[in-house]
Write an enzyme that holds these catalytic residues in place. Structure first.
Site, PDB file in Angstrom:
ATOM      1  N   THR A   1      -4.849   3.016  -7.741  1.00 21.60           N
ATOM      2  CA  THR A   1      -6.212   2.962  -7.208  1.00 21.60           C
ATOM      3  C   THR A   1      -6.978   4.187  -7.692  1.00 21.60           C
ATOM      4  O   THR A   1      -6.562   5.320  -7.451  1.00 21.60           O
ATOM      5  CB  THR A   1      -6.194   2.887  -5.678  1.00 21.60           C
ATOM      6  OG1 THR A   1      -5.573   1.658  -5.286  1.00 21.60           O
ATOM      7  CG2 THR A   1      -7.603   2.928  -5.106  1.00 21.60           C
TER       8      THR A   1
ATOM      9  N   LYS B   1      -7.003  -0.139 -10.384  1.00 19.08           N
ATOM     10  CA  LYS B   1      -7.800  -0.873  -9.400  1.00 19.08           C
ATOM     11  C   LYS B   1      -9.021  -0.037  -9.039  1.00 19.08           C
ATOM     12  O   LYS B   1      -8.886   1.103  -8.574  1.00 19.08           O
ATOM     13  CB  LYS B   1      -6.964  -1.157  -8.154  1.00 19.08           C
ATOM     14  CG  LYS B   1      -7.695  -1.881  -7.029  1.00 19.08           C
ATOM     15  CD  LYS B   1      -6.730  -2.188  -5.893  1.00 19.08           C
ATOM     16  CE  LYS B   1      -7.415  -2.895  -4.737  1.00 19.08           C
ATOM     17  NZ  LYS B   1      -8.296  -1.972  -3.974  1.00 19.08           N
TER      18      LYS B   1
ATOM     19  N   SER C   1       0.819  -1.207   0.000  1.00 19.03           N
ATOM     20  CA  SER C   1       0.000   0.000   0.000  1.00 19.03           C
ATOM     21  C   SER C   1       0.856   1.262   0.000  1.00 19.03           C
ATOM     22  O   SER C   1       1.909   1.328   0.643  1.00 19.03           O
ATOM     23  CB  SER C   1      -0.907   0.011   1.237  1.00 19.03           C
ATOM     24  OG  SER C   1      -1.566   1.258   1.363  1.00 19.03           O
TER      25      SER C   1
ATOM     26  N   TYR D   1      -1.682   6.002  -4.760  1.00 21.05           N
ATOM     27  CA  TYR D   1      -2.661   7.081  -4.809  1.00 21.05           C
ATOM     28  C   TYR D   1      -1.953   8.294  -5.406  1.00 21.05           C
ATOM     29  O   TYR D   1      -0.750   8.490  -5.184  1.00 21.05           O
ATOM     30  CB  TYR D   1      -3.168   7.443  -3.412  1.00 21.05           C
ATOM     31  CG  TYR D   1      -4.062   6.416  -2.782  1.00 21.05           C
ATOM     32  CD1 TYR D   1      -5.334   6.167  -3.287  1.00 21.05           C
ATOM     33  CD2 TYR D   1      -3.658   5.699  -1.652  1.00 21.05           C
ATOM     34  CE1 TYR D   1      -6.168   5.229  -2.700  1.00 21.05           C
ATOM     35  CE2 TYR D   1      -4.484   4.763  -1.059  1.00 21.05           C
ATOM     36  CZ  TYR D   1      -5.737   4.535  -1.585  1.00 21.05           C
ATOM     37  OH  TYR D   1      -6.566   3.600  -1.002  1.00 21.05           O
TER      38      TYR D   1
ATOM     39  N   HIS E   1     -13.116  -1.473  -3.541  1.00 17.67           N
ATOM     40  CA  HIS E   1     -12.333  -0.937  -2.419  1.00 17.67           C
ATOM     41  C   HIS E   1     -12.754  -1.572  -1.093  1.00 17.67           C
ATOM     42  O   HIS E   1     -12.792  -0.919  -0.058  1.00 17.67           O
ATOM     43  CB  HIS E   1     -12.482   0.588  -2.354  1.00 17.67           C
ATOM     44  CG  HIS E   1     -11.271   1.298  -1.815  1.00 17.67           C
ATOM     45  ND1 HIS E   1     -10.470   2.104  -2.584  1.00 17.67           N
ATOM     46  CD2 HIS E   1     -10.716   1.325  -0.582  1.00 17.67           C
ATOM     47  CE1 HIS E   1      -9.488   2.607  -1.855  1.00 17.67           C
ATOM     48  NE2 HIS E   1      -9.626   2.140  -0.615  1.00 17.67           N
TER      49      HIS E   1
END
Length: 343
Positions: free
Chosen positions: A136, A208, A87, A110, A232
């Site tokens: 994402t 994603k 992440s 992100y 998510h």
């Protein structure tokens, strides 16, 4: 507070429940008298062979579950010969995870209003041997996670951002994480920005968060290298479909031209089998990994993956599928199939 952060979904948590319940409405149609004396679960994702079509999804803040955080998760992934997606909101640095073990890793991204922060992390991931970027795309703003608001969830300072950005936010209105995201995430991110991302990395780019054939077709147009069908973990917009119910829609739109991965609600080996039958090349597992990490660290994560592998192997054997490639669409019947039969 931390348990509810991991376990919770958005608003009424309808989609959170549906992510699991929708799997129960899919029926397996086994084949008999097939030689299943040897079961091969191995598969290949973006050219990297893994022991089973089970990957570790990008989930934030692992040190809230266990002191060793993402390093323990990465070691478990390596021991199980699978891929971990780290992440962007990791509590261990890119370098700590990269040096912890020798394994294939992807990096989840992100995009921040300060594009330089996102660019620095992408370049650090590439420099440290990460093999793909998972962008994402379903979080221009943070979903309304009411447990976090109630608990006044606190975002820890993240080591990856030291010298780049402070993640310390003071908010009197509930979740500090929501306040942080509101101030940092780039809500202007759009399709043309895939070209920006491609300009700063040579790594394959997967998106994603796609849930429709329209977005799958658009992803193909801009040239992404893969799609992760995901809502998510039901943490963004409530009352979107359960991921498994739209997987086939995306698979049909893609038509085999790029890999389609899947996450959302996977709790059993039978769930993995159903996702593969509907066209996913692999599933990503999030919450179960976090719960294993919280219970027993690296060993706990390893056991979660091993349990899922054992269950998938048994499901394949009892369904007459000696290899992953033998799992076909005809091995499952969905609600839509049953409706069409009645018509």
């Amino acid at each position: 507070m931390y348990y509810e952060y991991y376990a919770g979904g958005a608003e009424d948590q309808h989609t959170l429940r549906e992510n699991v319940e929708a799997f129960r409405r899919i029926i397996i149609r086994p084949r008999i008298l097939v030689d299943v004396s040897r079961i091969d679960m191995s598969t290949t994702i973006l050219g990297y062979k893994i022991s089973a079509p089970i990957m570790i999804a990008p989930t934030a803040l692992h040190k809230l579950a266990h002191p060793e955080g993402e390093v323990a998760t990465a070691k478990a992934a390596a021991a199980c010969n699978t891929i971990m997606a780290l992440s962007f909101m990791s509590t261990c640095t890119v370098e700590e995870v990269a040096s912890s073990c020798n394994a294939v890793r992807f990096f989840q991204l992100y995009v921040y209003k300060r594009r330089d922060v996102s660019a620095v992390l992408v370049k650090r991931a590439e420099r440290n041997g990460f093999k793909a970027i998972i962008l994402t795309v379903d979080a221009p703003r943070l979903g309304r996670r009411e447990a976090d608001i109630k608990n006044k969830m606190i975002q820890p300072q993240l080591k990856n951002f030291e010298g780049l950005l402070s993640t310390e936010v003071v908010s009197d209105n509930g979740s500090n994480i929501e306040a942080f995201v509101s101030g940092t995430f780039d809500a202007s991110l759009c399709w043309k920005d895939i070209e920006w991302l491609r300009s700063i990395t040579s790594l394959p780019i997967l998106i994603k968060g796609a849930l429709t054939h329209e977005d799958a077709l658009k992803a193909m147009e801009v040239g992404v290298n893969g799609i992760v069908v995901s809502n998510h973990g039901a943490r963004q917009l409530d009352y979107v479909p359960a991921s498994i119910t739209v997987l086939e829609e995306v698979v049909h739109a893609v038509g085999g031209r790029i890999p389609v991965l899947f996450d959302g609600g996977v709790r059993r080996g039978t769930d993995i089998f159903k996702a593969l039958a509907l066209g996913a090349q692999a599933v990503l597992v999030g919450r179960p990994v976090i719960y294993g990490l919280a219970a027993k660290g690296e060993y706990g994560v390893r056991r979660v993956i091993e349990m899922l592998k054992d269950e998938l192997e048994l499901t394949m054997a009892l369904s007459g599928c000696p290899t992953v490639k033998d799992i076909m669409r005809s091995h499952v019947r969905t609600e839509q199939d049953r409706l069409q039969c009645r018509l």
